[in-house]
Design a protein around this motif. Structure first.
Motif, PDB file in Angstrom:
ATOM      1  N   UNK A 145       4.072 -23.465 -31.104  1.00 27.59           N
ATOM      2  CA  UNK A 145       4.165 -23.579 -29.863  1.00 27.59           C
ATOM      3  C   UNK A 145       2.525 -23.793 -29.127  1.00 27.59           C
ATOM      4  N   UNK A 146       1.946 -23.622 -29.337  1.00 30.60           N
ATOM      5  CA  UNK A 146       0.800 -23.956 -28.347  1.00 30.60           C
ATOM      6  C   UNK A 146       0.121 -25.068 -28.958  1.00 30.60           C
ATOM      7  N   UNK A 147       1.189 -26.612 -29.379  1.00 27.28           N
ATOM      8  CA  UNK A 147       0.636 -27.732 -30.253  1.00 27.28           C
ATOM      9  C   UNK A 147       1.462 -28.612 -28.868  1.00 27.28           C
ATOM     10  N   UNK A 148       2.586 -28.365 -28.600  1.00 30.00           N
ATOM     11  CA  UNK A 148       3.624 -28.748 -28.140  1.00 30.00           C
ATOM     12  C   UNK A 148       3.310 -30.128 -27.161  1.00 30.00           C
ATOM     13  N   UNK A 149       1.990 -28.749 -26.726  1.00 31.46           N
ATOM     14  CA  UNK A 149       1.863 -29.791 -25.175  1.00 31.46           C
ATOM     15  C   UNK A 149       0.732 -31.146 -25.764  1.00 31.46           C
ATOM     16  N   UNK A 150       0.303 -30.872 -26.367  1.00 30.87           N
ATOM     17  CA  UNK A 150      -0.269 -31.892 -27.117  1.00 30.87           C
ATOM     18  C   UNK A 150       0.221 -33.722 -26.975  1.00 30.87           C
ATOM     19  N   UNK A 151       1.281 -32.933 -27.564  1.00 32.22           N
ATOM     20  CA  UNK A 151       2.804 -34.066 -27.198  1.00 32.22           C
ATOM     21  C   UNK A 151       2.758 -34.498 -26.449  1.00 32.22           C
ATOM     22  N   UNK A 152       3.551 -33.499 -25.284  1.00 31.25           N
ATOM     23  CA  UNK A 152       4.006 -33.274 -24.379  1.00 31.25           C
ATOM     24  C   UNK A 152       3.469 -35.189 -23.381  1.00 31.25           C
ATOM     25  N   UNK A 153       1.634 -34.360 -23.323  1.00 28.84           N
ATOM     26  CA  UNK A 153       0.471 -34.754 -22.970  1.00 28.84           C
ATOM     27  C   UNK A 153       0.798 -36.878 -23.741  1.00 28.84           C
ATOM     28  N   UNK A 154       1.531 -36.941 -24.332  1.00 34.43           N
ATOM     29  CA  UNK A 154       1.142 -38.709 -24.837  1.00 34.43           C
ATOM     30  C   UNK A 154       2.529 -39.113 -24.310  1.00 34.43           C
ATOM     31  N   UNK A 155       3.748 -38.053 -23.641  1.00 35.48           N
ATOM     32  CA  UNK A 155       4.383 -39.143 -23.142  1.00 35.48           C
ATOM     33  C   UNK A 155       5.496 -39.648 -23.864  1.00 35.48           C
ATOM     34  N   UNK A 156       5.675 -39.582 -25.650  1.00 35.29           N
ATOM     35  CA  UNK A 156       6.459 -39.919 -26.408  1.00 35.29           C
ATOM     36  C   UNK A 156       7.825 -39.908 -25.557  1.00 35.29           C
ATOM     37  N   UNK A 157       8.974 -40.957 -25.719  1.00 26.93           N
ATOM     38  CA  UNK A 157      10.268 -41.177 -25.351  1.00 26.93           C
ATOM     39  C   UNK A 157      10.822 -40.821 -26.471  1.00 26.93           C
ATOM     40  N   UNK A 158      10.225 -40.409 -27.467  1.00 22.41           N
ATOM     41  CA  UNK A 158      11.583 -39.818 -28.277  1.00 22.41           C
ATOM     42  C   UNK A 158      11.195 -38.155 -28.118  1.00 22.41           C
ATOM     43  N   UNK A 159      10.802 -37.828 -27.327  1.00 24.92           N
ATOM     44  CA  UNK A 159      10.343 -36.162 -27.405  1.00 24.92           C
ATOM     45  C   UNK A 159      11.741 -35.877 -25.992  1.00 24.92           C
ATOM     46  N   UNK A 160      11.881 -36.745 -25.167  1.00 27.27           N
ATOM     47  CA  UNK A 160      12.946 -36.955 -23.909  1.00 27.27           C
ATOM     48  C   UNK A 160      14.126 -36.607 -24.889  1.00 27.27           C
ATOM     49  N   UNK A 161      14.181 -35.483 -24.001  1.00 24.22           N
ATOM     50  CA  UNK A 161      16.558 -35.392 -24.171  1.00 24.22           C
ATOM     51  C   UNK A 161      17.129 -36.516 -24.365  1.00 24.22           C
TER      52      UNK A 161
END
Length: 359
Positions: free
Chosen positions: A185-201
């Motif tokens: 859970x505490x690592x999710x922010x690392x991916x979110x900070x990159x604004x990756x396209x495939x993290x979006x629903x």
């Protein structure tokens, strides 16, 4: 809260037609002063029958629905991640939205050329999704490279981020979306900070045409089922034509076509759910209004949707379910029956709550 959904797809699949149908449901811009409106953005009302009932109950002068933004994004072509077509513009616009509405053409029409000549819905989905993955691979690789020096110096935070990004890199290289990466859970922010396209629903809109032959969707439906993807079926052309007709005439035309439901309403509602959103209400003589918040919001966080003071200076909130309020007949009767509750800062707002904030 201004959350947006980007409409994407290959050329000639019905993106702009769908966008035009949706924007016929646009709300007056003056009711949403913090939204930046341009020709490719539509602030669209979220359909909610509860709002009209509450407005009638309060004899409100104005009724303002909850809303979300739809953004019409330039058509994608194969090679967009390498700058083909309007690739760079396409990808940068997707990076700015909160979710993706991927329009997939399933109608056959020789008068509307397909960029690949043959109508193959699954292939179209794979083309778009691959470009999103390739773009994310570039983003992740670039960030990993920029962290290398700090990792060598023994920087613990850099090493932690580096490890998470290496996991993401392997998943992307295997052809999967970044949101499937297994992280704490505490690592999710690392991916979110990159604004990756495939993290979006992603919500897939399967665009067919009433009375017209459809492409074989067997493989597409298998993919959607196996990936547990969200999807809706819609006839963008018909919805656009219907959107320009007055109410009674619209319903007659819809009945003639054998369409019992409003396709755009279903799409808007599904998009709202996709973003993890819900509505609470304020109601009175001046105005009845739906407010958009994330599910799981506390009362002060919900208040911030109205004004930051409602969060910062929050004391308490008077809360009642919308149906209980209508059934009671008045606020006074609801209070006498003990239905009107006083809630504090820890209260988690529920969909359909009618709230009066005390500051």
């Amino acid at each position: 809260m201004s959350l947006s959904i980007g409409i994407v797809g290959l050329p000639n699949v019905g993106k702009s037609t769908l966008f035009n149908a949706l924007t016929q449901k646009s709300v007056p811009a003056e009711n949403y002063p913090f939204c930046t409106i341009d020709p490719s953005v539509g602030v669209v009302a979220v359909p909610d029958a509860r709002l009209a009932q509450l407005s009638e109950f309060s004899a409100s002068a104005k009724t303002i629905p909850a809303a979300i933004e739809f953004v019409d994004i330039a058509g994608l072509v194969k090679g967009a991640s390498e700058g083909e077509g309007l690739g760079n513009q396409f990808l940068s616009h997707i990076r700015e939205v909160d979710a993706i509405l991927e329009v997939v053409r399933i109608f056959q029409d020789s008068n509307v050329l397909h960029v690949n000549t043959v109508i193959d819905p699954l292939s179209d989905v794979e083309t778009i999704n691959l470009e999103l993955i390739l773009a994310d691979m570039q983003t992740v690789a670039k960030r990993i490279g920029s962290l290398s020096r700090d990792v060598k110096r023994g920087d613990k935070e850099a090493a932690r981020e580096h490890a998470v990004l290496e996991k993401a890199q392997k998943v992307l290289e295997a052809g999967h979306f970044a949101r499937s990466v297994t992280v704490h859970d505490e690592e999710i922010g690392i991916l979110k900070n990159l604004h990756l396209l495939t993290m979006k629903p992603i919500l897939y809109a399967l665009n067919g045409k009433a009375g017209s032959p459809e492409a074989d969707t067997t493989a597409l439906m298998k993919f959607l089922t196996e990936s547990k993807a969200n999807f809706v079926r819609i006839d963008a052309r018909v919805e656009h034509e219907l959107s320009q007709l007055p109410g009674e005439e619209k319903e007659l035309f819809r009945a003639e076509l054998g369409a019992t439901d409003d396709g755009t309403n279903a799409l808007i509602t599904e998009s709202y759910t996709l973003l993890g959103l819900m509505s609470f209400f304020t109601t009175g003589v001046d105005e009845t209004r739906g407010w958009t918040i994330q599910k799981g919001s506390t009362a002060p966080q919900a208040g911030a949707a109205i004004h930051t003071d409602f969060e910062e200076k929050f004391i308490r909130a008077e809360v009642i379910n919308w149906q209980e309020l209508l059934n009671a007949g008045s606020y006074a009767a609801a209070r006498e029956k003990g239905l009107l509750r006083t809630e504090g800062k820890e209260y988690i707002v529920k969909d359909g709550d009618v709230i009066e904030f005390k500051i």
